[in-house]
Design a protein around this motif. Structure first.
Motif, PDB file in Angstrom:
ATOM      1  N   LEU A  38       0.840  -1.201   0.000  1.00  0.00           N
ATOM      2  CA  LEU A  38       0.000   0.000   0.000  1.00  0.00           C
ATOM      3  C   LEU A  38       0.873   1.249   0.000  1.00  0.00           C
ATOM      4  CD1 LEU A  38      -2.816   1.437   0.442  1.00  0.00           C
ATOM      5  CD2 LEU A  38      -2.371   1.164   2.900  1.00  0.00           C
ATOM      6  N   CYS A  39       0.537   2.204  -0.859  1.00  0.00           N
ATOM      7  CA  CYS A  39       1.208   3.501  -0.831  1.00  0.00           C
ATOM      8  C   CYS A  39       0.453   4.420   0.118  1.00  0.00           C
ATOM      9  CB  CYS A  39       1.270   4.105  -2.232  1.00  0.00           C
ATOM     10  SG  CYS A  39       1.995   5.775  -2.245  1.00  0.00           S
ATOM     11  N   LEU A  40       1.136   4.935   1.114  1.00  0.00           N
ATOM     12  CA  LEU A  40       0.498   5.828   2.085  1.00  0.00           C
ATOM     13  C   LEU A  40       0.321   7.239   1.526  1.00  0.00           C
ATOM     14  CD1 LEU A  40       2.382   4.682   5.316  1.00  0.00           C
ATOM     15  CD2 LEU A  40       0.069   4.053   4.582  1.00  0.00           C
ATOM     16  N   ASP A  41       0.939   7.521   0.378  1.00  0.00           N
ATOM     17  CA  ASP A  41       0.788   8.849  -0.234  1.00  0.00           C
ATOM     18  C   ASP A  41      -0.418   8.917  -1.166  1.00  0.00           C
ATOM     19  OD1 ASP A  41       3.039  10.002   1.024  1.00  0.00           O
ATOM     20  OD2 ASP A  41       4.369   9.023  -0.407  1.00  0.00           O
ATOM     21  N   CYS A  42      -0.583   7.927  -2.054  1.00  0.00           N
ATOM     22  CA  CYS A  42      -1.699   7.988  -3.012  1.00  0.00           C
ATOM     23  C   CYS A  42      -2.806   6.986  -2.708  1.00  0.00           C
ATOM     24  CB  CYS A  42      -1.199   7.794  -4.442  1.00  0.00           C
ATOM     25  SG  CYS A  42      -0.680   6.099  -4.845  1.00  0.00           S
ATOM     26  N   GLY A  43      -2.549   6.037  -1.783  1.00  0.00           N
ATOM     27  CA  GLY A  43      -3.581   5.088  -1.387  1.00  0.00           C
ATOM     28  C   GLY A  43      -3.771   3.913  -2.329  1.00  0.00           C
ATOM     29  N   ARG A  44      -2.948   3.819  -3.376  1.00  0.00           N
ATOM     30  CA  ARG A  44      -3.096   2.721  -4.323  1.00  0.00           C
ATOM     31  C   ARG A  44      -2.244   1.532  -3.900  1.00  0.00           C
ATOM     32  NH1 ARG A  44      -2.815   5.217 -10.356  1.00  0.00           N
ATOM     33  NH2 ARG A  44      -3.510   3.086 -10.863  1.00  0.00           N
ATOM     34  N   ARG A  45      -2.644   0.366  -4.393  1.00  0.00           N
ATOM     35  CA  ARG A  45      -1.967  -0.870  -4.014  1.00  0.00           C
ATOM     36  C   ARG A  45      -1.205  -1.447  -5.196  1.00  0.00           C
ATOM     37  NH1 ARG A  45      -6.296  -0.347  -0.722  1.00  0.00           N
ATOM     38  NH2 ARG A  45      -6.032  -1.066   1.444  1.00  0.00           N
ATOM     39  N   SER A  46      -0.141  -2.174  -4.882  1.00  0.00           N
ATOM     40  CA  SER A  46       0.675  -2.858  -5.875  1.00  0.00           C
ATOM     41  C   SER A  46       0.853  -4.303  -5.448  1.00  0.00           C
ATOM     42  CB  SER A  46       2.054  -2.201  -5.995  1.00  0.00           C
ATOM     43  OG  SER A  46       1.966  -0.836  -6.316  1.00  0.00           O
ATOM     44  N   GLU A  47       1.125  -5.164  -6.413  1.00  0.00           N
ATOM     45  CA  GLU A  47       1.442  -6.551  -6.095  1.00  0.00           C
ATOM     46  C   GLU A  47       2.830  -6.613  -5.461  1.00  0.00           C
ATOM     47  OE1 GLU A  47      -0.371  -9.394  -6.382  1.00  0.00           O
ATOM     48  OE2 GLU A  47      -2.049  -8.041  -6.827  1.00  0.00           O
ATOM     49  N   ARG A  48       2.957  -7.413  -4.411  1.00  0.00           N
ATOM     50  CA  ARG A  48       4.233  -7.487  -3.718  1.00  0.00           C
ATOM     51  C   ARG A  48       5.346  -7.998  -4.641  1.00  0.00           C
ATOM     52  NH1 ARG A  48       6.984  -7.943   1.261  1.00  0.00           N
ATOM     53  NH2 ARG A  48       9.146  -8.134   0.577  1.00  0.00           N
ATOM     54  N   ASP A  49       5.023  -8.930  -5.520  1.00  0.00           N
ATOM     55  CA  ASP A  49       6.051  -9.466  -6.406  1.00  0.00           C
ATOM     56  C   ASP A  49       6.708  -8.366  -7.249  1.00  0.00           C
ATOM     57  OD1 ASP A  49       6.166 -12.122  -5.687  1.00  0.00           O
ATOM     58  OD2 ASP A  49       4.636 -12.753  -7.119  1.00  0.00           O
ATOM     59  N   SER A  50       5.907  -7.403  -7.713  1.00  0.00           N
ATOM     60  CA  SER A  50       6.476  -6.328  -8.543  1.00  0.00           C
ATOM     61  C   SER A  50       7.376  -5.412  -7.707  1.00  0.00           C
ATOM     62  CB  SER A  50       5.364  -5.517  -9.216  1.00  0.00           C
ATOM     63  OG  SER A  50       4.580  -4.827  -8.260  1.00  0.00           O
ATOM     64  N   ILE A  51       6.981  -5.151  -6.462  1.00  0.00           N
ATOM     65  CA  ILE A  51       7.818  -4.337  -5.569  1.00  0.00           C
ATOM     66  C   ILE A  51       9.086  -5.098  -5.199  1.00  0.00           C
ATOM     67  CG2 ILE A  51       7.883  -3.132  -3.351  1.00  0.00           C
ATOM     68  CD1 ILE A  51       6.016  -1.883  -5.467  1.00  0.00           C
ATOM     69  N   GLN A  52       8.957  -6.414  -5.025  1.00  0.00           N
ATOM     70  CA  GLN A  52      10.126  -7.244  -4.729  1.00  0.00           C
ATOM     71  C   GLN A  52      11.156  -7.155  -5.858  1.00  0.00           C
ATOM     72  OE1 GLN A  52      10.723  -8.790  -1.949  1.00  0.00           O
ATOM     73  NE2 GLN A  52      12.385 -10.206  -2.418  1.00  0.00           N
ATOM     74  N   ARG A  53      10.706  -7.247  -7.094  1.00  0.00           N
ATOM     75  CA  ARG A  53      11.634  -7.158  -8.230  1.00  0.00           C
ATOM     76  C   ARG A  53      12.341  -5.810  -8.248  1.00  0.00           C
ATOM     77  NH1 ARG A  53       7.449 -10.139 -10.750  1.00  0.00           N
ATOM     78  NH2 ARG A  53       6.479  -8.247 -11.569  1.00  0.00           N
ATOM     79  N   LEU A  54      11.595  -4.762  -7.940  1.00  0.00           N
ATOM     80  CA  LEU A  54      12.166  -3.419  -7.891  1.00  0.00           C
ATOM     81  C   LEU A  54      13.254  -3.333  -6.820  1.00  0.00           C
ATOM     82  CD1 LEU A  54      11.846  -0.505  -9.019  1.00  0.00           C
ATOM     83  CD2 LEU A  54      10.161  -0.108  -7.219  1.00  0.00           C
ATOM     84  N   MET A  55      12.984  -3.870  -5.639  1.00  0.00           N
ATOM     85  CA  MET A  55      13.961  -3.837  -4.558  1.00  0.00           C
ATOM     86  C   MET A  55      15.212  -4.644  -4.905  1.00  0.00           C
ATOM     87  SD  MET A  55      11.806  -3.868  -0.963  1.00  0.00           S
ATOM     88  CE  MET A  55      10.857  -5.362  -1.276  1.00  0.00           C
ATOM     89  N   GLU A  56      15.024  -5.785  -5.546  1.00  0.00           N
ATOM     90  CA  GLU A  56      16.172  -6.621  -5.895  1.00  0.00           C
ATOM     91  C   GLU A  56      17.069  -5.940  -6.923  1.00  0.00           C
ATOM     92  OE1 GLU A  56      14.308 -10.233  -7.065  1.00  0.00           O
ATOM     93  OE2 GLU A  56      14.009 -10.939  -5.004  1.00  0.00           O
ATOM     94  N   ILE A  57      16.458  -5.204  -7.859  1.00  0.00           N
ATOM     95  CA  ILE A  57      17.236  -4.456  -8.862  1.00  0.00           C
ATOM     96  C   ILE A  57      18.007  -3.322  -8.193  1.00  0.00           C
ATOM     97  CG2 ILE A  57      17.023  -2.887 -10.839  1.00  0.00           C
ATOM     98  CD1 ILE A  57      14.634  -4.647 -11.735  1.00  0.00           C
ATOM     99  N   GLN A  58      17.344  -2.642  -7.241  1.00  0.00           N
ATOM    100  CA  GLN A  58      17.950  -1.471  -6.599  1.00  0.00           C
ATOM    101  C   GLN A  58      18.959  -1.838  -5.511  1.00  0.00           C
ATOM    102  OE1 GLN A  58      14.411   0.572  -5.274  1.00  0.00           O
ATOM    103  NE2 GLN A  58      14.299   1.833  -7.123  1.00  0.00           N
ATOM    104  N   ASN A  59      18.912  -3.081  -5.044  1.00  0.00           N
ATOM    105  CA  ASN A  59      19.777  -3.489  -3.929  1.00  0.00           C
ATOM    106  C   ASN A  59      20.489  -4.803  -4.233  1.00  0.00           C
ATOM    107  OD1 ASN A  59      18.880  -1.448  -1.673  1.00  0.00           O
ATOM    108  ND2 ASN A  59      16.967  -2.204  -2.583  1.00  0.00           N
TER     109      ASN A  59
END
Length: 280
Positions: free
Chosen positions: A130-151
């Motif tokens: 959940l984004c606390l700024d805009c209130g929209r939700r994302s699939e965790r898998d997509s956020i996981q891929r983003l974190m793995e690329i960035q870290n």
């Protein structure tokens, strides 16, 4: 071989549930056989360190960095967890209308994966962010891929698994961590779509759970110490309504003095035996 006392208790529970379906409330104990650690021991005492509180998570970027670094390493094990025979049994009972509804404190979606429907998730789901700024939700898998690329420096780092997708990670790994931004608004305040310790259950969710309990003939608690008030209040409501409150659990629960019947044992062993009785 099942003990005589347990056999008699299951027979009694079957008689209670035979004509009027109960609602079911599940806790961490149903998912431990699937490899997901629980928070408490058999005496209801919390294992290990205190989980991150909601106000702590909101208070500083360092807290969010610490949370997400640990969660990035913990997610694969949650993602790969499979329903066990206890989840499958409840899905089957629900399909046959032998239980009236399913409420869970767990955030692993294993009930959904087993085929249960309209599951009331008291504490949300780790599979969403959940984004606390805009209130929209994302699939965790997509956020996981983003974190793995960035870290990429965390690739291959081994961390001990903790409850709810957390891990025990050396703080030295946390300082460099790049926290994910919202893919919808680029906001910097993302949180898993779960109820943190110190955070309230959404009012609509609490009301839906209470309605499910009020419409049921009784409540069967499975694998929960009931130490969280969001679950305990449902038990108290059932007792206030004069309806049966039963627990299948290993160890102490907060509602022990209120229970009409408590069957001590593992849910993955006892639920199939209950289902056999209900299907005869």
């Amino acid at each position: 071989m099942i003990e005589r006392q347990t056999r008699d208790q299951l027979d009694h529970l079957q008689q209670l549930m035979a004509d009027s379906p109960f609602a079911v409330l599940t806790g961490a104990g149903i998912s431990t056989p699937s490899g997901i650690p629980d928070y408490r021991d058999n005496q209801g005492v919390r294992r290990g360190r205190q989980p991150m509180m909601y106000q702590e998570f909101l208070s500083a970027p360092e807290s969010q960095r610490r949370y997400w670094a640990r969660a990035m390493l913990g997610w694969p094990r949650v993602r790969q967890a499979q329903p066990n025979i206890a989840h499958d049994t409840l899905a089957s009972l629900q399909g046959k209308r032998q239980i009236s509804g399913l409420i869970t404190q767990n955030v692993d979606t294993l009930h959904d994966q087993a085929g249960s429907h309209d599951v009331i998730e008291l504490h949300g789901s780790l599979h969403r962010v959940l984004c606390l700024d805009c209130g929209r939700r994302s699939e965790r898998d997509s956020i996981q891929r983003l974190m793995e690329i960035q870290n990429p420096y965390l690739a291959g780092v081994d961390a001990v698994q903790a409850p709810d997708g957390d891990t025990l990670l050396d703080p030295a790994f946390e300082a460099r961590f790049q926290v994910p931004h919202c893919p919808h608004c680029a906001g910097e305040r993302m949180k898993p779509d779960v109820v943190f310790f110190g955070e309230n259950v959404a009012q609509a969710t609490a009301a839906k759970a209470m309605a499910a309990v009020e419409q049921a003939a009784g409540l069967l608690v499975i694998g929960s110490s009931l130490m969280a008030y969001s679950a305990f209040r449902l038990c108290r409501a059932v007792v206030d309504q004069g309806k049966p409150l039963i627990a299948i659990n290993l160890g102490k629960t907060r509602a022990d003095e209120m229970l009409d019947l408590k069957i001590e044992g593992s849910c993955e062993r006892l639920l199939p035996l209950l289902a056999q009785r209900l299907n005869h």
